[in-house]
Design an enzyme around this catalytic site. Sequence first.
Site, short mmCIF file in Angstrom:
data_model
loop_
_atom_site.label_atom_id
_atom_site.label_comp_id
_atom_site.label_asym_id
_atom_site.label_seq_id
_atom_site.Cartn_x
_atom_site.Cartn_y
_atom_site.Cartn_z
N TYR A 8 43.75 38.51 33.99
CA TYR A 8 43.63 38.85 35.42
C TYR A 8 42.22 38.63 35.98
O TYR A 8 42.07 37.93 36.98
CB TYR A 8 44.09 40.30 35.63
N LYS A 25 41.22 35.71 38.81
CA LYS A 25 40.69 36.01 40.16
C LYS A 25 39.30 35.39 40.33
O LYS A 25 38.93 34.99 41.44
CB LYS A 25 40.67 37.52 40.40
N1 LIG Z 1 47.18 46.80 44.18
C1 LIG Z 1 45.88 46.68 43.93
O1 LIG Z 1 45.17 47.65 43.60
C2 LIG Z 1 45.21 45.34 44.08
C3 LIG Z 1 43.80 45.30 44.03
C4 LIG Z 1 43.15 44.08 44.18
C5 LIG Z 1 43.91 42.93 44.38
N2 LIG Z 1 45.28 43.00 44.43
C6 LIG Z 1 46.01 41.74 44.67
O2 LIG Z 1 46.90 41.92 45.76
C7 LIG Z 1 48.01 41.02 45.63
C8 LIG Z 1 49.30 41.78 45.88
O3 LIG Z 1 49.44 42.73 44.84
P1 LIG Z 1 50.24 44.11 45.01
O4 LIG Z 1 49.32 45.19 44.60
O5 LIG Z 1 50.92 44.17 46.32
O6 LIG Z 1 51.30 43.95 43.82
P2 LIG Z 1 52.89 44.03 43.77
O7 LIG Z 1 53.41 45.13 44.60
O8 LIG Z 1 53.21 43.97 42.32
O9 LIG Z 1 53.32 42.65 44.47
C9 LIG Z 1 53.11 41.42 43.86
C10 LIG Z 1 53.97 40.41 44.60
O10 LIG Z 1 53.76 39.11 43.99
C11 LIG Z 1 55.05 38.56 43.80
N3 LIG Z 1 55.08 37.49 42.79
C12 LIG Z 1 54.83 37.55 41.46
N4 LIG Z 1 55.03 36.35 40.90
C13 LIG Z 1 55.43 35.51 41.90
C14 LIG Z 1 55.81 34.16 41.95
N5 LIG Z 1 55.85 33.38 40.85
N6 LIG Z 1 56.13 33.62 43.16
C15 LIG Z 1 56.11 34.39 44.27
N7 LIG Z 1 55.81 35.68 44.28
C16 LIG Z 1 55.45 36.24 43.10
C17 LIG Z 1 55.93 39.73 43.43
O11 LIG Z 1 57.30 39.37 43.55
P3 LIG Z 1 58.45 40.11 42.66
O12 LIG Z 1 58.74 41.42 43.34
O13 LIG Z 1 59.58 39.13 42.72
O14 LIG Z 1 57.89 40.31 41.28
C18 LIG Z 1 55.47 40.71 44.50
O15 LIG Z 1 56.08 40.43 45.73
C19 LIG Z 1 47.89 40.39 44.24
O16 LIG Z 1 47.32 39.09 44.35
C20 LIG Z 1 46.92 41.32 43.52
O17 LIG Z 1 46.22 40.67 42.48
C21 LIG Z 1 45.94 44.16 44.30
#
Ligand SMILES: NC(=O)c1ccc[n+]([C@@H]2O[C@H](COP(=O)([O-])OP(=O)(O)OC[C@H]3O[C@@H](n4cnc5c(N)ncnc54)[C@H](OP(=O)(O)O)[C@@H]3O)[C@@H](O)[C@H]2O)c1
Length: 238
Positions: free
Chosen positions: A162, A166
């Site tokens: 991860y 990033k």
């Molecule tokens: N949450 C945090 O604390 C945090 C902090 C920093 C950065 N981020 C970043 O924010 C972004 C969103 O994360 P989140 O926290 O909202 O996580 P999340 O709720 O797990 O959502 C991740 C999303 O990515 C989708 N995904 C995974 N593989 C995919 C693929 N091959 N094609 C299309 N979609 C795909 C998932 O779809 P499915 O439902 O089908 O699996 C889901 O819709 C990510 O890039 C993450 O690295 C998050």
Amino acid sequence: MTETTTALVTGANKGLGRETVRRLAGLGWRVFLAARDTARGEAAAAELVEDGLAVEFVPLDVASEDSVFAAAEAVKARSGRLDVLVNNAGVVDSGIPVTDVRGDDVRDLFEVNVFGPVRVTHAFLPLLRASENPRVVMVSSSAGSVPDAIEWGKTYGPVLGYPSSKAALNMITTQYAIALGDIRINAVNPGKTATDMTGFSADSQPVTEGAEVIVKLATVGPDGPTGEFFDNDGLVPW
Ligand SMILES: NC(=O)c1ccc[n+]([C@@H]2O[C@H](COP(=O)([O-])OP(=O)(O)OC[C@H]3O[C@@H](n4cnc5c(N)ncnc54)[C@H](OP(=O)(O)O)[C@@H]3O)[C@@H](O)[C@H]2O)c1
């Protein structure tokens, strides 16, 4: 007459992506909610449409060349251009100890977090270029900042995929920004947010706060920043 702004958000069936769609559509924009799973994507879009928002589902698996191409064709047919692309889809490591991680484990993660945004950005470039004020937001993480990732690794244990994915995404953002002077393209760190990715952990902020910086960079004007890394407090060191 001013044309309605169009946007597409990947991985938008839940979490930060879904909240970003909600916020952008709330501005009166036409937003394509992209998701790899049709049932989950259609259900998420239907809920937002029920709230009176102009949201349309587009199937898009960022790990598949064919799926990304088909999504770009679908958006081209429906709107002819794209003003804002949010590369949000992301995955985390499966928890395998660093010394046991195989190349294929990292490749699967890079398919989504690194090759995915390149694949999607490349496919949508012609549509972005048809916009008067094109913008791309790369949803990165503080884990992509080398000093932060070292600190985190020493405190909580090292993780291979991860943070390196990033960091690669951050570098990709800087190089796109140099190449694409006509497009505002920035990386953002939403901060620790309550989603499936964090297991909705108690010390996480709500998605409404996490999506704030994504929306901020999605709505910059033609004189806005490009090739930078932001969180809710401002610029983040690479
Ligand atoms: N949450 C945090 O604390 C945090 C902090 C920093 C950065 N981020 C970043 O924010 C972004 C969103 O994360 P989140 O926290 O909202 O996580 P999340 O709720 O797990 O959502 C991740 C999303 O990515 C989708 N995904 C995974 N593989 C995919 C693929 N091959 N094609 C299309 N979609 C795909 C998932 O779809 P499915 O439902 O089908 O699996 C889901 O819709 C990510 O890039 C993450 O690295 C998050």
